[in-house]
Enzyme design. Sequence first.
Site, mmCIF file in Angstrom:
data_model
loop_
_atom_site.group_PDB
_atom_site.id
_atom_site.type_symbol
_atom_site.label_atom_id
_atom_site.label_comp_id
_atom_site.label_asym_id
_atom_site.label_seq_id
_atom_site.Cartn_x
_atom_site.Cartn_y
_atom_site.Cartn_z
ATOM 1 N NE ARG A 146 -2.600 1.256 3.473
ATOM 2 C CZ ARG A 146 -3.270 1.310 4.626
ATOM 3 N NH1 ARG A 146 -4.476 0.798 4.730
ATOM 4 N NH2 ARG A 146 -2.734 1.868 5.687
ATOM 5 N NE ARG A 234 1.622 3.527 12.672
ATOM 6 C CZ ARG A 234 2.449 2.616 12.135
ATOM 7 N NH1 ARG A 234 3.740 2.641 12.392
ATOM 8 N NH2 ARG A 234 1.991 1.692 11.322
ATOM 9 C CE1 TYR A 280 -39.886 4.605 1.599
ATOM 10 C CE2 TYR A 280 -37.622 4.674 2.383
ATOM 11 C CZ TYR A 280 -38.786 5.323 2.010
ATOM 12 O OH TYR A 280 -38.834 6.684 2.037
ATOM 13 C CB CYS A 327 -35.598 4.709 5.867
ATOM 14 S SG CYS A 327 -36.879 3.437 5.897
HETATM 15 C C1 LIG Z 1 -5.089 3.477 10.831
HETATM 16 C C2 LIG Z 1 -3.655 3.223 11.000
HETATM 17 C C3 LIG Z 1 -3.141 2.765 12.230
HETATM 18 C C4 LIG Z 1 -4.023 2.318 13.370
HETATM 19 O O1 LIG Z 1 -4.585 1.073 13.017
HETATM 20 P P1 LIG Z 1 -5.508 0.260 14.052
HETATM 21 O O2 LIG Z 1 -5.699 -1.051 13.389
HETATM 22 O O3 LIG Z 1 -6.771 1.037 14.174
HETATM 23 O O4 LIG Z 1 -4.778 0.189 15.317
HETATM 24 C C5 LIG Z 1 -1.771 2.672 12.374
HETATM 25 N N1 LIG Z 1 -0.944 3.006 11.358
HETATM 26 C C6 LIG Z 1 -1.404 3.405 10.141
HETATM 27 C C7 LIG Z 1 -0.453 3.711 9.049
HETATM 28 C C8 LIG Z 1 -2.771 3.512 9.922
HETATM 29 O O5 LIG Z 1 -3.214 3.902 8.727
#
Ligand SMILES: *Cc1c(COP(=O)(O)O)cnc(C)c1O
Length: 391
Positions: A146, A234, A280, A327
């Site tokens: 990515r 993170r 609906y 809805c």
């Molecule tokens: C969103 C994201 C995170 C956090 O991911 P979680 O699975 O919510 O802990 C960490 N690093 C990057 C690059 C992200 O895009």
Amino acid sequence: MTSPAAPVSAVPPEGAAAWVTIDLDAISDNVRELARRSPGAEVMAVVKADAYGHGLAHSARAAVAGGASWLGVAQLSEALELRAAGVTTRALTWLYAPGADFGAAIDADLDLSVAAPWALDAVAAAARERGRTARIHVKVDTGLGRNGALGQGWTDLVAALGPVVAEGAVDVVGVWSHFALADAPQHPTVLAQRDRFVEAAAELERAGIRPQVRHLANSAATLTNPDAHFDIVRPGLAVYGLSPVPDLGAPEDFGLREAMRVTARLALVKRAPAGQGVSYGHAYTTTEDTVLGLVPLGYADGIPRHAGSVGPVQVDGRRLTVAGRVCMDQFVLDLGPSYAGGAGDEVVILGRGADGEPTAQDWAAAIGTINYEIVTRMSGRLPRVLVGGGA
Ligand SMILES: *Cc1c(COP(=O)(O)O)cnc(C)c1O
């Protein structure tokens, strides 16, 4: 920010039909727990996408109160919004396209991810213009496929850093990457990505560049893979008390608790005969004389339309399922023939599993998505009610 800012208050606004309650103490405690599980690493709380629907600034402050020394957001606009709200915590932002205003980012004292030569050039140019040094974290693609520099692209990026660092336009404070399958801790890619990360950091060192911090672990890796903690973890999802690995454990199994609770009040309660088609398409038909309740929440508020006939809610301690289609602004419940309540009664859409409430994970499982999507989609149209946080 992904949606217009929702109004924020300490109690549900007078006469509100529905609201999202955010438990700030849960966010602080979750960060504390994540820090406890990551000795030796700092915590970067990820607050992108309006803090996964919980609200950016107050969630960020609650995370900092719990010990987060860094904040992470995807978009530059989100990082600038943090600064505009007076949040001065060290913050990293990582996703932009050519033309992004790196000058504003440098002025706002943000850390910037660099994953490609164009970004290095643009950040360095903005720094030069200001006579300042930009702090950057170089991102290597260790196998996610990515964002990040991959293979020869990494080698080229490392080579391009030398002169820009020597000139003083940038300081490489971090090297970082992201997992593809952290939620499957035994998957061979997890070990392979970690190995590649170590190797990529070594490549930087050989080029004479020694970042202060290395970071790789999202929520799943923070909870399941201590070998991936490095200098900063993170986590995003876990900060909000949701499990990134629902098959391995519920939030409480990891010492976490859900910070978001979504509540609505019935707008209408009425008797209906057997054989009445509901909402609906008449996807649901009553099977007996019964009582219908109208919930003033729909897909414009973040209730997935796919949750028709499967979304779980709770009324008066009783678990019910959405009756028929969701809805744009509303959906219906079949409250059963003996329902004695009336308009104004509370409906819990999602909350804390340990308290017996339906959870974001229940909604995700019901419609075949992930809990991330359920909380993140809660619309800015819904007022946010803040509890805890010493308020
Ligand atoms: C969103 C994201 C995170 C956090 O991911 P979680 O699975 O919510 O802990 C960490 N690093 C990057 C690059 C992200 O895009």
